[in-house]
Motif scaffolding. Structure first.
Motif, PDB file in Angstrom:
ATOM      1  N   GLU A  63       0.836  -1.207   0.000  1.00 45.10           N
ATOM      2  CA  GLU A  63       0.000   0.000   0.000  1.00 45.10           C
ATOM      3  C   GLU A  63       0.868   1.252   0.000  1.00 45.10           C
ATOM      4  O   GLU A  63       0.597   2.202  -0.741  1.00 45.10           O
ATOM      5  N   ASN A  64       1.915   1.262   0.811  1.00 40.66           N
ATOM      6  CA  ASN A  64       2.804   2.424   0.870  1.00 40.66           C
ATOM      7  C   ASN A  64       3.546   2.626  -0.444  1.00 40.66           C
ATOM      8  O   ASN A  64       3.676   3.762  -0.927  1.00 40.66           O
ATOM      9  N   LEU A  65       4.026   1.530  -1.056  1.00 46.26           N
ATOM     10  CA  LEU A  65       4.701   1.646  -2.353  1.00 46.26           C
ATOM     11  C   LEU A  65       3.764   2.203  -3.411  1.00 46.26           C
ATOM     12  O   LEU A  65       4.141   3.066  -4.212  1.00 46.26           O
ATOM     13  N   LEU A  66       2.533   1.705  -3.426  1.00 49.35           N
ATOM     14  CA  LEU A  66       1.544   2.168  -4.398  1.00 49.35           C
ATOM     15  C   LEU A  66       1.231   3.648  -4.215  1.00 49.35           C
ATOM     16  O   LEU A  66       1.216   4.424  -5.178  1.00 49.35           O
ATOM     17  N   LEU A  67       1.017   4.064  -2.985  1.00 54.20           N
ATOM     18  CA  LEU A  67       0.735   5.480  -2.718  1.00 54.20           C
ATOM     19  C   LEU A  67       1.908   6.370  -3.122  1.00 54.20           C
ATOM     20  O   LEU A  67       1.712   7.425  -3.735  1.00 54.20           O
ATOM     21  N   ASP A  68       3.118   5.956  -2.787  1.00 59.49           N
ATOM     22  CA  ASP A  68       4.291   6.746  -3.169  1.00 59.49           C
ATOM     23  C   ASP A  68       4.411   6.850  -4.681  1.00 59.49           C
ATOM     24  O   ASP A  68       4.706   7.915  -5.222  1.00 59.49           O
ATOM     25  N   TRP A  69       4.159   5.740  -5.399  1.00 60.82           N
ATOM     26  CA  TRP A  69       4.254   5.758  -6.856  1.00 60.82           C
ATOM     27  C   TRP A  69       3.198   6.678  -7.466  1.00 60.82           C
ATOM     28  O   TRP A  69       3.498   7.518  -8.307  1.00 60.82           O
ATOM     29  N   VAL A  83       3.901  10.354  -6.796  1.00 64.64           N
ATOM     30  CA  VAL A  83       5.231  10.771  -7.224  1.00 64.64           C
ATOM     31  C   VAL A  83       6.073  11.226  -6.026  1.00 64.64           C
ATOM     32  O   VAL A  83       6.645  12.306  -6.007  1.00 64.64           O
ATOM     33  N   VAL A  84       6.126  10.352  -5.035  1.00 65.30           N
ATOM     34  CA  VAL A  84       6.914  10.610  -3.831  1.00 65.30           C
ATOM     35  C   VAL A  84       8.082   9.639  -3.803  1.00 65.30           C
ATOM     36  O   VAL A  84       7.895   8.420  -3.897  1.00 65.30           O
ATOM     37  N   GLY A  85       9.295  10.161  -3.687  1.00 59.69           N
ATOM     38  CA  GLY A  85      10.470   9.300  -3.606  1.00 59.69           C
ATOM     39  C   GLY A  85      10.651   8.458  -4.858  1.00 59.69           C
ATOM     40  O   GLY A  85      10.214   8.820  -5.952  1.00 59.69           O
ATOM     41  N   THR A  86      11.294   7.318  -4.692  1.00 56.67           N
ATOM     42  CA  THR A  86      11.546   6.399  -5.805  1.00 56.67           C
ATOM     43  C   THR A  86      11.178   4.979  -5.373  1.00 56.67           C
ATOM     44  O   THR A  86      12.052   4.161  -5.094  1.00 56.67           O
ATOM     45  N   PRO A  87       9.879   4.698  -5.297  1.00 55.66           N
ATOM     46  CA  PRO A  87       9.462   3.368  -4.857  1.00 55.66           C
ATOM     47  C   PRO A  87       9.997   2.279  -5.787  1.00 55.66           C
ATOM     48  O   PRO A  87      10.067   2.468  -7.005  1.00 55.66           O
ATOM     49  N   THR A  88      10.396   1.171  -5.204  1.00 52.42           N
ATOM     50  CA  THR A  88      10.961   0.055  -5.963  1.00 52.42           C
ATOM     51  C   THR A  88       9.874  -0.920  -6.373  1.00 52.42           C
ATOM     52  O   THR A  88       9.099  -1.389  -5.536  1.00 52.42           O
ATOM     53  N   ARG A  89       9.833  -1.203  -7.657  1.00 45.88           N
ATOM     54  CA  ARG A  89       8.862  -2.159  -8.190  1.00 45.88           C
ATOM     55  C   ARG A  89       9.214  -3.564  -7.699  1.00 45.88           C
ATOM     56  O   ARG A  89      10.401  -3.895  -7.560  1.00 45.88           O
TER      57      ARG A  89
END
Length: 133
Positions: free
Chosen positions: A10-16, A19-25
């Protein structure tokens, strides 16, 4: 599995999306694991453990492109877990294949399934539903 993303996913999806930081796929291939005890958003469940000569192993899972209506997808091919140990499968989890795997999805089966030593447990194509919302 509606609303069954882990907190990490959920956090990775929200960041992506924001456009926050550089979430890793997640690292491919994604792996489907069978559970004898279900986890939660924050804690992994208990994966099936081999016993009595069984050779259970997680399976690679691929999904179709998300549906325009409803933000949903499902597995594109049958997941077949051969030579199971005697156990009761209550849920599934989807993990990536990173060196330290990341748990992405978790969810209970509609109905638990008891299998005997040597049985094959299958999830037919289209039956592992992943839904946002």
């Amino acid at each position: 599995m509606a609303d069954n993303l882990t907190d990490t996913a959920e956090n990775l999806l929200l960041d992506w999306i924001n456009v926050v930081g550089t979430p890793t796929r997640p690292t491919a291939p994604l792996k489907c694991r069978l559970m004898t005890a279900n986890g939660s958003d924050t804690a992994a469940g208990t994966e099936v453990a081999n016993a009595g000569g069984s050779t259970y192993a997680s399976q690679n899972v691929t999904v179709a492109a998300a549906s325009v209506a409803g933000g949903a997808t499902s597995n594109t091919s049958t997941l077949s877990f051969a030579n199971m140990p005697a156990c009761t499968v209550v849920g599934v989890e989807i993990w990536d294949s990173a060196g330290s795997p990341v748990r992405i999805w978790h969810g209970a089966l509609v109905a638990s399934k008891t299998v005997n030593l040597g049985d094959t447990f299958e999830i037919p194509a289209g039956d592992l539903d992943l839904t946002l919302g």
